[in-house]
Design a protein around this motif. Structure first.
Motif, PDB file in Angstrom:
ATOM      1  N   MET A   1    -102.695 124.744  36.421  1.00  0.00           N
ATOM      2  CA  MET A   1    -101.471 124.674  36.681  1.00  0.00           C
ATOM      3  C   MET A   1    -100.694 125.414  37.658  1.00  0.00           C
ATOM      4  SD  MET A   1     -98.996 122.996  35.153  1.00  0.00           S
ATOM      5  CE  MET A   1     -97.101 122.842  35.442  1.00  0.00           C
ATOM      6  N   PRO A   2    -100.781 126.791  37.610  1.00  0.00           N
ATOM      7  CA  PRO A   2    -100.042 127.458  38.554  1.00  0.00           C
ATOM      8  C   PRO A   2    -100.101 126.957  39.928  1.00  0.00           C
ATOM      9  CG  PRO A   2    -100.985 128.915  37.076  1.00  0.00           C
ATOM     10  CD  PRO A   2    -101.523 127.509  36.744  1.00  0.00           C
ATOM     11  N   VAL A   3    -101.441 126.196  40.405  1.00  0.00           N
ATOM     12  CA  VAL A   3    -101.551 126.003  41.743  1.00  0.00           C
ATOM     13  C   VAL A   3    -100.438 124.963  42.282  1.00  0.00           C
ATOM     14  CG1 VAL A   3    -103.536 125.006  43.425  1.00  0.00           C
ATOM     15  CG2 VAL A   3    -103.869 126.665  41.683  1.00  0.00           C
ATOM     16  N   VAL A   4    -100.013 124.132  41.413  1.00  0.00           N
ATOM     17  CA  VAL A   4     -98.929 123.269  41.420  1.00  0.00           C
ATOM     18  C   VAL A   4     -97.764 123.679  42.190  1.00  0.00           C
ATOM     19  CG1 VAL A   4     -96.897 122.279  40.239  1.00  0.00           C
ATOM     20  CG2 VAL A   4     -99.210 121.219  39.844  1.00  0.00           C
ATOM     21  N   VAL A   5     -97.523 125.012  42.355  1.00  0.00           N
ATOM     22  CA  VAL A   5     -96.355 125.363  43.226  1.00  0.00           C
ATOM     23  C   VAL A   5     -96.518 125.383  44.604  1.00  0.00           C
ATOM     24  CG1 VAL A   5     -95.464 126.982  41.450  1.00  0.00           C
ATOM     25  CG2 VAL A   5     -97.073 127.776  43.045  1.00  0.00           C
ATOM     26  N   GLY A   8     -95.229 121.715  46.964  1.00  0.00           N
ATOM     27  CA  GLY A   8     -93.747 121.368  47.167  1.00  0.00           C
ATOM     28  C   GLY A   8     -93.578 122.118  48.634  1.00  0.00           C
ATOM     29  N   PRO A   9     -92.320 121.802  49.033  1.00  0.00           N
ATOM     30  CA  PRO A   9     -92.064 122.257  50.388  1.00  0.00           C
ATOM     31  C   PRO A   9     -91.239 123.647  50.487  1.00  0.00           C
ATOM     32  CG  PRO A   9     -90.304 120.718  49.559  1.00  0.00           C
ATOM     33  CD  PRO A   9     -91.377 120.845  48.535  1.00  0.00           C
ATOM     34  N   ARG A  10     -91.116 124.178  49.091  1.00  0.00           N
ATOM     35  CA  ARG A  10     -90.576 125.789  49.186  1.00  0.00           C
ATOM     36  C   ARG A  10     -91.667 126.586  49.327  1.00  0.00           C
ATOM     37  NH1 ARG A  10     -89.764 128.971  44.540  1.00  0.00           N
ATOM     38  NH2 ARG A  10     -88.099 130.441  44.979  1.00  0.00           N
ATOM     39  N   VAL A  11     -91.345 127.679  50.083  1.00  0.00           N
ATOM     40  CA  VAL A  11     -92.179 128.785  50.377  1.00  0.00           C
ATOM     41  C   VAL A  11     -92.478 129.669  48.908  1.00  0.00           C
ATOM     42  CG1 VAL A  11     -92.344 130.923  51.464  1.00  0.00           C
ATOM     43  CG2 VAL A  11     -91.649 128.840  52.655  1.00  0.00           C
ATOM     44  N   VAL A  12     -93.384 129.737  48.709  1.00  0.00           N
ATOM     45  CA  VAL A  12     -93.549 130.585  47.454  1.00  0.00           C
ATOM     46  C   VAL A  12     -94.242 131.848  47.834  1.00  0.00           C
ATOM     47  CG1 VAL A  12     -95.246 130.619  45.063  1.00  0.00           C
ATOM     48  CG2 VAL A  12     -94.525 128.517  46.563  1.00  0.00           C
ATOM     49  N   THR A  13     -93.401 132.989  47.120  1.00  0.00           N
ATOM     50  CA  THR A  13     -93.855 134.174  46.976  1.00  0.00           C
ATOM     51  C   THR A  13     -94.538 134.689  46.198  1.00  0.00           C
ATOM     52  OG1 THR A  13     -91.833 135.032  45.767  1.00  0.00           O
ATOM     53  CG2 THR A  13     -91.315 134.770  48.124  1.00  0.00           C
ATOM     54  N   ALA A  14     -95.255 135.874  46.213  1.00  0.00           N
ATOM     55  CA  ALA A  14     -96.291 136.257  45.381  1.00  0.00           C
ATOM     56  C   ALA A  14     -95.546 136.602  43.748  1.00  0.00           C
ATOM     57  CB  ALA A  14     -96.840 137.721  45.823  1.00  0.00           C
TER      58      ALA A  14
END
Length: 74
Positions: A1-5, A8-14
């Motif tokens: 599930m956490p890989v879903v982030v 999307g087009p949003r930049v994901v931070t740690a």
């Protein structure tokens, strides 16, 4: 599930990733505790331990595979 982030087009931070991983872990633990009141379901500390282990593995793999700091050669 956490890989879903990462879909999307949003930049994901740690920090974003770890917060999502924590929310998923809390949700899994709440569901496990709620099974006390569900017919034909049983509560198990082993399931909570497995959820914690899975969240830890997801955090480590997410960081190792996707959230590594970008190294800049000067």
């Amino acid at each position: 599930m956490p890989v879903v982030v990462f879909v999307g087009p949003r930049v994901v931070t740690a920090r974003d990733y770890l917060v999502l991983d924590l929310f998923v872990l809390v949700g899994l633990c709440v569901y496990e505790v709620a099974q006390i009141w569900m017919p034909r379901r049983t509560f198990s500390w082993d399931d909570i331990g497995a959820s914690v282990l899975g969240a830890g593995i997801a955090a480590v793999l997410g960081f190792a595979l996707f959230l590594r700091p970008v190294r800049r050669d000067n």
